[in-house]
Design a protein around this motif. Sequence first.
Motif, PDB file in Angstrom:
ATOM      1  N   SER A  77     -24.034  -8.840  -5.270  1.00 34.31           N
ATOM      2  CA  SER A  77     -23.028  -8.313  -4.814  1.00 34.31           C
ATOM      3  C   SER A  77     -21.738  -7.859  -6.704  1.00 34.31           C
ATOM      4  O   SER A  77     -22.222  -8.563  -6.931  1.00 34.31           O
ATOM      5  N   THR A  78     -20.674  -7.920  -6.555  1.00 29.31           N
ATOM      6  CA  THR A  78     -20.197  -7.283  -7.766  1.00 29.31           C
ATOM      7  C   THR A  78     -18.195  -8.086  -7.852  1.00 29.31           C
ATOM      8  O   THR A  78     -17.899  -7.840  -6.439  1.00 29.31           O
ATOM      9  N   VAL A  79     -17.946  -8.558  -9.027  1.00 29.18           N
ATOM     10  CA  VAL A  79     -16.639  -8.685  -8.755  1.00 29.18           C
ATOM     11  C   VAL A  79     -16.458  -7.994  -9.792  1.00 29.18           C
ATOM     12  O   VAL A  79     -16.395  -8.479 -10.888  1.00 29.18           O
ATOM     13  N   LYS A  80     -15.600  -7.233  -9.419  1.00 31.65           N
ATOM     14  CA  LYS A  80     -14.342  -6.575 -10.567  1.00 31.65           C
ATOM     15  C   LYS A  80     -13.089  -7.161 -10.880  1.00 31.65           C
ATOM     16  O   LYS A  80     -11.865  -7.154 -10.043  1.00 31.65           O
ATOM     17  N   HIS A  81     -12.797  -7.666 -11.684  1.00 27.46           N
ATOM     18  CA  HIS A  81     -10.995  -7.681 -12.185  1.00 27.46           C
ATOM     19  C   HIS A  81      -9.924  -6.861 -12.596  1.00 27.46           C
ATOM     20  O   HIS A  81     -10.223  -6.165 -13.933  1.00 27.46           O
ATOM     21  N   ALA A  82      -8.867  -6.724 -12.269  1.00 24.09           N
ATOM     22  CA  ALA A  82      -8.154  -5.701 -12.659  1.00 24.09           C
ATOM     23  C   ALA A  82      -6.576  -6.340 -13.024  1.00 24.09           C
ATOM     24  O   ALA A  82      -6.566  -7.411 -13.223  1.00 24.09           O
ATOM     25  N   HIS A  83      -6.399  -5.516 -13.952  1.00 27.91           N
ATOM     26  CA  HIS A  83      -5.378  -6.324 -15.046  1.00 27.91           C
ATOM     27  C   HIS A  83      -3.764  -6.158 -14.467  1.00 27.91           C
ATOM     28  O   HIS A  83      -2.473  -6.074 -14.808  1.00 27.91           O
ATOM     29  N   HIS A  84      -4.136  -5.048 -13.300  1.00 27.36           N
ATOM     30  CA  HIS A  84      -3.191  -4.268 -12.575  1.00 27.36           C
ATOM     31  C   HIS A  84      -2.667  -4.553 -10.944  1.00 27.36           C
ATOM     32  O   HIS A  84      -3.881  -4.915 -10.393  1.00 27.36           O
ATOM     33  N   SER A  85      -1.538  -4.099 -10.528  1.00 27.73           N
ATOM     34  CA  SER A  85      -1.978  -3.904  -9.434  1.00 27.73           C
ATOM     35  C   SER A  85      -2.384  -2.897  -8.464  1.00 27.73           C
ATOM     36  O   SER A  85      -2.402  -1.930  -9.365  1.00 27.73           O
ATOM     37  N   PHE A  86      -3.438  -2.993  -7.088  1.00 29.27           N
ATOM     38  CA  PHE A  86      -4.385  -2.391  -6.893  1.00 29.27           C
ATOM     39  C   PHE A  86      -3.427  -1.922  -5.116  1.00 29.27           C
ATOM     40  O   PHE A  86      -3.236  -3.395  -4.780  1.00 29.27           O
ATOM     41  N   ASP A  87      -4.099  -0.807  -4.723  1.00 29.25           N
ATOM     42  CA  ASP A  87      -4.289  -0.775  -3.555  1.00 29.25           C
ATOM     43  C   ASP A  87      -5.625  -0.444  -3.060  1.00 29.25           C
ATOM     44  O   ASP A  87      -5.970   0.553  -3.726  1.00 29.25           O
ATOM     45  N   VAL A  88      -5.836  -1.083  -1.507  1.00 27.00           N
ATOM     46  CA  VAL A  88      -6.881  -0.292  -1.187  1.00 27.00           C
ATOM     47  C   VAL A  88      -6.920   0.852  -0.490  1.00 27.00           C
ATOM     48  O   VAL A  88      -8.125   1.208   0.792  1.00 27.00           O
ATOM     49  N   ASP A  89      -6.127   0.342  -0.121  1.00 24.96           N
ATOM     50  CA  ASP A  89      -5.168   1.071   1.495  1.00 24.96           C
ATOM     51  C   ASP A  89      -4.334   2.424   1.178  1.00 24.96           C
ATOM     52  O   ASP A  89      -3.995   2.038   0.173  1.00 24.96           O
ATOM     53  N   HIS A  90      -3.982   2.942   1.900  1.00 28.15           N
ATOM     54  CA  HIS A  90      -3.285   3.692   1.920  1.00 28.15           C
ATOM     55  C   HIS A  90      -1.673   4.722   2.439  1.00 28.15           C
ATOM     56  O   HIS A  90      -2.211   4.175   4.152  1.00 28.15           O
ATOM     57  N   PRO A  91      -0.992   4.349   1.999  1.00 27.59           N
ATOM     58  CA  PRO A  91       0.320   4.649   3.529  1.00 27.59           C
ATOM     59  C   PRO A  91       0.317   5.245   4.279  1.00 27.59           C
ATOM     60  O   PRO A  91      -0.282   6.543   3.750  1.00 27.59           O
ATOM     61  N   GLY A  92       1.007   5.034   5.554  1.00 24.99           N
ATOM     62  CA  GLY A  92       0.746   5.207   6.704  1.00 24.99           C
ATOM     63  C   GLY A  92      -0.247   5.258   7.503  1.00 24.99           C
ATOM     64  O   GLY A  92      -1.037   4.653   8.753  1.00 24.99           O
ATOM     65  N   LYS A  93      -1.765   4.476   6.389  1.00 27.91           N
ATOM     66  CA  LYS A  93      -2.686   3.658   7.641  1.00 27.91           C
ATOM     67  C   LYS A  93      -2.410   2.012   8.296  1.00 27.91           C
ATOM     68  O   LYS A  93      -1.418   1.969   7.724  1.00 27.91           O
ATOM     69  N   ASP A  94      -3.031   2.716   9.165  1.00 26.39           N
ATOM     70  CA  ASP A  94      -2.911   0.747  10.397  1.00 26.39           C
ATOM     71  C   ASP A  94      -2.834  -0.207   8.804  1.00 26.39           C
ATOM     72  O   ASP A  94      -1.754  -0.993   8.868  1.00 26.39           O
ATOM     73  N   SER A  95      -3.799  -0.050   8.016  1.00 18.24           N
ATOM     74  CA  SER A  95      -3.841  -1.593   7.556  1.00 18.24           C
ATOM     75  C   SER A  95      -2.436  -1.846   6.616  1.00 18.24           C
ATOM     76  O   SER A  95      -2.247  -2.789   6.093  1.00 18.24           O
ATOM     77  N   HIS A  96      -2.374  -0.552   5.819  1.00 23.13           N
ATOM     78  CA  HIS A  96      -1.306  -0.875   5.301  1.00 23.13           C
ATOM     79  C   HIS A  96      -0.542  -1.514   5.829  1.00 23.13           C
ATOM     80  O   HIS A  96       0.377  -1.716   5.076  1.00 23.13           O
ATOM     81  N   ARG A  97       0.151  -0.490   7.041  1.00 18.76           N
ATOM     82  CA  ARG A  97       1.550  -1.040   7.758  1.00 18.76           C
ATOM     83  C   ARG A  97       2.093  -2.540   7.758  1.00 18.76           C
ATOM     84  O   ARG A  97       2.406  -3.174   8.076  1.00 18.76           O
ATOM     85  N   HIS A  98      -0.115  -2.509   8.206  1.00 15.18           N
ATOM     86  CA  HIS A  98       0.345  -4.352   8.965  1.00 15.18           C
ATOM     87  C   HIS A  98       0.518  -5.189   7.148  1.00 15.18           C
ATOM     88  O   HIS A  98       1.027  -6.094   7.550  1.00 15.18           O
ATOM     89  N   ARG A  99      -0.028  -4.619   6.103  1.00 13.44           N
ATOM     90  CA  ARG A  99      -0.063  -5.715   4.865  1.00 13.44           C
ATOM     91  C   ARG A  99       1.526  -5.505   4.834  1.00 13.44           C
ATOM     92  O   ARG A  99       2.311  -6.138   4.265  1.00 13.44           O
ATOM     93  N   ILE A 100       2.237  -4.097   4.760  1.00 12.52           N
ATOM     94  CA  ILE A 100       3.972  -4.274   4.657  1.00 12.52           C
ATOM     95  C   ILE A 100       4.423  -4.990   5.297  1.00 12.52           C
ATOM     96  O   ILE A 100       6.137  -5.572   4.512  1.00 12.52           O
ATOM     97  N   ALA A 101       4.414  -4.975   6.198  1.00 14.27           N
ATOM     98  CA  ALA A 101       4.746  -5.288   7.585  1.00 14.27           C
ATOM     99  C   ALA A 101       5.201  -6.989   7.641  1.00 14.27           C
ATOM    100  O   ALA A 101       5.848  -7.510   7.702  1.00 14.27           O
ATOM    101  N   GLY A 102       4.607  -7.562   6.530  1.00 17.46           N
ATOM    102  CA  GLY A 102       4.449  -9.323   5.768  1.00 17.46           C
ATOM    103  C   GLY A 102       2.634  -9.899   5.908  1.00 17.46           C
ATOM    104  O   GLY A 102       2.960 -10.964   5.967  1.00 17.46           O
ATOM    105  N   ALA A 103       1.972  -9.077   6.597  1.00 21.32           N
ATOM    106  CA  ALA A 103       0.634  -9.887   6.798  1.00 21.32           C
ATOM    107  C   ALA A 103       0.089 -10.556   5.646  1.00 21.32           C
ATOM    108  O   ALA A 103      -0.015  -9.868   4.247  1.00 21.32           O
TER     109      ALA A 103
END
Length: 163
Positions: free
Chosen positions: A33-59
């Motif tokens: 398995s791998t772990v990757k550290h990012a020094h910046h903000s990142f997104d794995v989902d995209h605007p308009g997708k259900d998961s993104h909408r849930h997260r932006i709503a406050g989940a």
Amino acid sequence: MRIYGVVGWKNAGKTGLMERLVTEITGRGISVSTVKHAHHSFDVDHPGKDSHRHRIAGATEVLLASRNRVALMHELRDTPEPSLADLLTKLSPVDLILVEGYKRDTHPKVEAHRAVTGNPLIAPDDPTVRAVASDTALDLDRPVFDLDDTVAIADFILSEVGL
């Protein structure tokens, strides 16, 4: 679980080395398995997708599941970044965890180095860097591998962790 890291400055070849190591080591029948550290903000989902909408709503957490994969996103919402040790407890057991980044943590590491970047080596001042994978010859007090010699680097890491 055994852990080994790949560190280096930007454009040093860390991600390419990680990708080749995963391919090489899993090809030997060892689970990774791998772990990757990012020094910046990142997104794995995209605007308009259900998961993104849930997260932006406050989940706080959004779990996305299908028959092919499961992804769990956890919003920190101004809480401190979890330590590498805390993150490792969230992974399922495997033979080896390869970590890209987290250069200040105490696990053993290989440093990726490309001369063209002009960056100094991390290894001379960091005993947790057990070897260097470089595109140029170096005179160091630890092993130096050709950055593209994935087999030799994998052999070294597996020997280091006892696999």
